[in-house]
Design a protein around this motif. Sequence first.
Motif, PDB file in Angstrom:
ATOM      1  N   GLU A 127       0.830  -1.209   0.000  1.00  0.00           N
ATOM      2  CA  GLU A 127       0.000   0.000   0.000  1.00  0.00           C
ATOM      3  C   GLU A 127       0.864   1.259   0.000  1.00  0.00           C
ATOM      4  N   LEU A 128       1.908   1.281   0.825  1.00  0.00           N
ATOM      5  CA  LEU A 128       2.783   2.451   0.891  1.00  0.00           C
ATOM      6  C   LEU A 128       3.540   2.673  -0.415  1.00  0.00           C
ATOM      7  N   SER A 129       3.874   1.595  -1.111  1.00  0.00           N
ATOM      8  CA  SER A 129       4.596   1.748  -2.379  1.00  0.00           C
ATOM      9  C   SER A 129       3.670   2.243  -3.493  1.00  0.00           C
ATOM     10  N   GLU A 130       2.367   2.004  -3.361  1.00  0.00           N
ATOM     11  CA  GLU A 130       1.413   2.450  -4.371  1.00  0.00           C
ATOM     12  C   GLU A 130       0.853   3.839  -4.085  1.00  0.00           C
ATOM     13  N   LEU A 131       0.962   4.293  -2.851  1.00  0.00           N
ATOM     14  CA  LEU A 131       0.442   5.603  -2.454  1.00  0.00           C
ATOM     15  C   LEU A 131       1.467   6.682  -2.794  1.00  0.00           C
ATOM     16  N   SER A 132       1.027   7.732  -3.474  1.00  0.00           N
ATOM     17  CA  SER A 132       1.953   8.783  -3.889  1.00  0.00           C
ATOM     18  C   SER A 132       1.801  10.035  -3.027  1.00  0.00           C
ATOM     19  N   VAL A 133       2.811  10.873  -3.089  1.00  0.00           N
ATOM     20  CA  VAL A 133       2.772  12.164  -2.410  1.00  0.00           C
ATOM     21  C   VAL A 133       1.640  13.011  -2.989  1.00  0.00           C
ATOM     22  N   ALA A 134       1.367  12.878  -4.276  1.00  0.00           N
ATOM     23  CA  ALA A 134       0.272  13.623  -4.903  1.00  0.00           C
ATOM     24  C   ALA A 134      -1.076  13.244  -4.283  1.00  0.00           C
ATOM     25  N   GLU A 135      -1.249  11.972  -3.961  1.00  0.00           N
ATOM     26  CA  GLU A 135      -2.497  11.542  -3.328  1.00  0.00           C
ATOM     27  C   GLU A 135      -2.629  12.130  -1.919  1.00  0.00           C
ATOM     28  N   LEU A 136      -1.517  12.215  -1.208  1.00  0.00           N
ATOM     29  CA  LEU A 136      -1.556  12.839   0.120  1.00  0.00           C
ATOM     30  C   LEU A 136      -1.911  14.318   0.004  1.00  0.00           C
ATOM     31  N   LEU A 137      -1.384  14.988  -1.016  1.00  0.00           N
ATOM     32  CA  LEU A 137      -1.716  16.394  -1.229  1.00  0.00           C
ATOM     33  C   LEU A 137      -3.213  16.546  -1.502  1.00  0.00           C
ATOM     34  N   PHE A 138      -3.764  15.675  -2.317  1.00  0.00           N
ATOM     35  CA  PHE A 138      -5.197  15.717  -2.588  1.00  0.00           C
ATOM     36  C   PHE A 138      -5.988  15.546  -1.295  1.00  0.00           C
ATOM     37  N   ASP A 139      -5.569  14.597  -0.460  1.00  0.00           N
ATOM     38  CA  ASP A 139      -6.241  14.375   0.825  1.00  0.00           C
ATOM     39  C   ASP A 139      -6.157  15.620   1.707  1.00  0.00           C
ATOM     40  N   GLN A 140      -4.980  16.233   1.747  1.00  0.00           N
ATOM     41  CA  GLN A 140      -4.828  17.429   2.582  1.00  0.00           C
ATOM     42  C   GLN A 140      -5.710  18.559   2.063  1.00  0.00           C
ATOM     43  N   ARG A 141      -5.737  18.759   0.764  1.00  0.00           N
ATOM     44  CA  ARG A 141      -6.593  19.806   0.195  1.00  0.00           C
ATOM     45  C   ARG A 141      -8.069  19.530   0.488  1.00  0.00           C
ATOM     46  N   SER A 142      -8.463  18.270   0.448  1.00  0.00           N
ATOM     47  CA  SER A 142      -9.843  17.908   0.766  1.00  0.00           C
ATOM     48  C   SER A 142     -10.181  18.260   2.205  1.00  0.00           C
ATOM     49  N   TRP A 143      -9.263  17.947   3.118  1.00  0.00           N
ATOM     50  CA  TRP A 143      -9.490  18.283   4.525  1.00  0.00           C
ATOM     51  C   TRP A 143      -9.563  19.794   4.710  1.00  0.00           C
ATOM     52  N   GLU A 144      -8.674  20.511   4.056  1.00  0.00           N
ATOM     53  CA  GLU A 144      -8.693  21.975   4.166  1.00  0.00           C
ATOM     54  C   GLU A 144     -10.014  22.532   3.656  1.00  0.00           C
ATOM     55  N   ALA A 145     -10.498  22.007   2.534  1.00  0.00           N
ATOM     56  CA  ALA A 145     -11.769  22.471   1.975  1.00  0.00           C
ATOM     57  C   ALA A 145     -12.928  22.143   2.901  1.00  0.00           C
ATOM     58  N   SER A 146     -12.874  20.982   3.538  1.00  0.00           N
ATOM     59  CA  SER A 146     -13.975  20.601   4.430  1.00  0.00           C
ATOM     60  C   SER A 146     -14.011  21.461   5.687  1.00  0.00           C
ATOM     61  N   LEU A 147     -12.884  22.034   6.079  1.00  0.00           N
ATOM     62  CA  LEU A 147     -12.827  22.875   7.268  1.00  0.00           C
ATOM     63  C   LEU A 147     -13.224  24.317   6.992  1.00  0.00           C
ATOM     64  N   ASP A 148     -13.245  24.695   5.719  1.00  0.00           N
ATOM     65  CA  ASP A 148     -13.612  26.059   5.332  1.00  0.00           C
ATOM     66  C   ASP A 148     -15.114  26.103   5.045  1.00  0.00           C
ATOM     67  N   PRO A 149     -15.868  26.866   5.821  1.00  0.00           N
ATOM     68  CA  PRO A 149     -17.325  26.883   5.631  1.00  0.00           C
ATOM     69  C   PRO A 149     -17.754  27.474   4.288  1.00  0.00           C
ATOM     70  N   ASP A 150     -16.887  28.208   3.616  1.00  0.00           N
ATOM     71  CA  ASP A 150     -17.232  28.828   2.331  1.00  0.00           C
ATOM     72  C   ASP A 150     -16.945  27.921   1.136  1.00  0.00           C
ATOM     73  N   GLN A 151     -16.262  26.819   1.374  1.00  0.00           N
ATOM     74  CA  GLN A 151     -15.930  25.916   0.276  1.00  0.00           C
ATOM     75  C   GLN A 151     -16.662  24.597   0.445  1.00  0.00           C
ATOM     76  N   GLY A 152     -16.763  23.867  -0.639  1.00  0.00           N
ATOM     77  CA  GLY A 152     -17.376  22.545  -0.575  1.00  0.00           C
ATOM     78  C   GLY A 152     -16.325  21.485  -0.364  1.00  0.00           C
ATOM     79  N   LEU A 153     -16.765  20.290  -0.169  1.00  0.00           N
ATOM     80  CA  LEU A 153     -15.872  19.149   0.017  1.00  0.00           C
ATOM     81  C   LEU A 153     -15.412  18.655  -1.346  1.00  0.00           C
ATOM     82  N   MET A 154     -14.087  18.405  -1.471  1.00  0.00           N
ATOM     83  CA  MET A 154     -13.535  17.869  -2.718  1.00  0.00           C
ATOM     84  C   MET A 154     -13.742  16.364  -2.724  1.00  0.00           C
ATOM     85  N   LEU A 155     -14.307  15.863  -3.777  1.00  0.00           N
ATOM     86  CA  LEU A 155     -14.474  14.427  -3.902  1.00  0.00           C
ATOM     87  C   LEU A 155     -13.714  13.956  -5.132  1.00  0.00           C
ATOM     88  N   GLY A 156     -13.079  12.825  -5.046  1.00  0.00           N
ATOM     89  CA  GLY A 156     -12.298  12.381  -6.186  1.00  0.00           C
ATOM     90  C   GLY A 156     -12.447  10.974  -6.366  1.00  0.00           C
TER      91      GLY A 156
END
Length: 149
Positions: free
Chosen positions: A120-149
């Motif tokens: 799993e760790l060898s298949e998971l990329s840094v880009a995927e972690l960035l997407f996850d972080q951006r999704s969390w940031e968007a979910s915490l901002d009341p003015d933005q929607g949740l990113m789904l991918g």
Amino acid sequence: MLTRAGTIALRALVELARSPQSVLSGPELAKRQELPEARLEQILLQLRQAHLIEARRGRRGGYRLSRRADDLSVQEVLDAVGGRRQLSLEIESAEGAVGQAGQRLEQQLQQRLQRAMERELSELSVAELLFDQRSWEASLDPDQGLMLG
């Protein structure tokens, strides 16, 4: 499962992946990700030695990814900084044949879990972690929607 060094390395690389063309200084990376600056500098050196990041000297110097975030696996990052602990189940010693067979079964389970985690760790990329972080940031901002991918 992750060491502190592994966590710091991943957070730093996710921040670098956020602006792949930019060069960020160690202090700026530390500030953006709220990381300890001295420890981060040590980890950045390890990441540079592993050729996962490039360093530029001078007043406008700093760090950037050496290749695309899609091409950097979490496994590579963790291996570069000693960033994970081995999975360890408590296995009790046994004497009888049934107990020894059960102990062997537990050891086999531990080995399977370890291989699954490495896969799993060898298949998971840094880009995927960035997407996850951006999704969390968007979910915490009341003015933005949740990113789904």
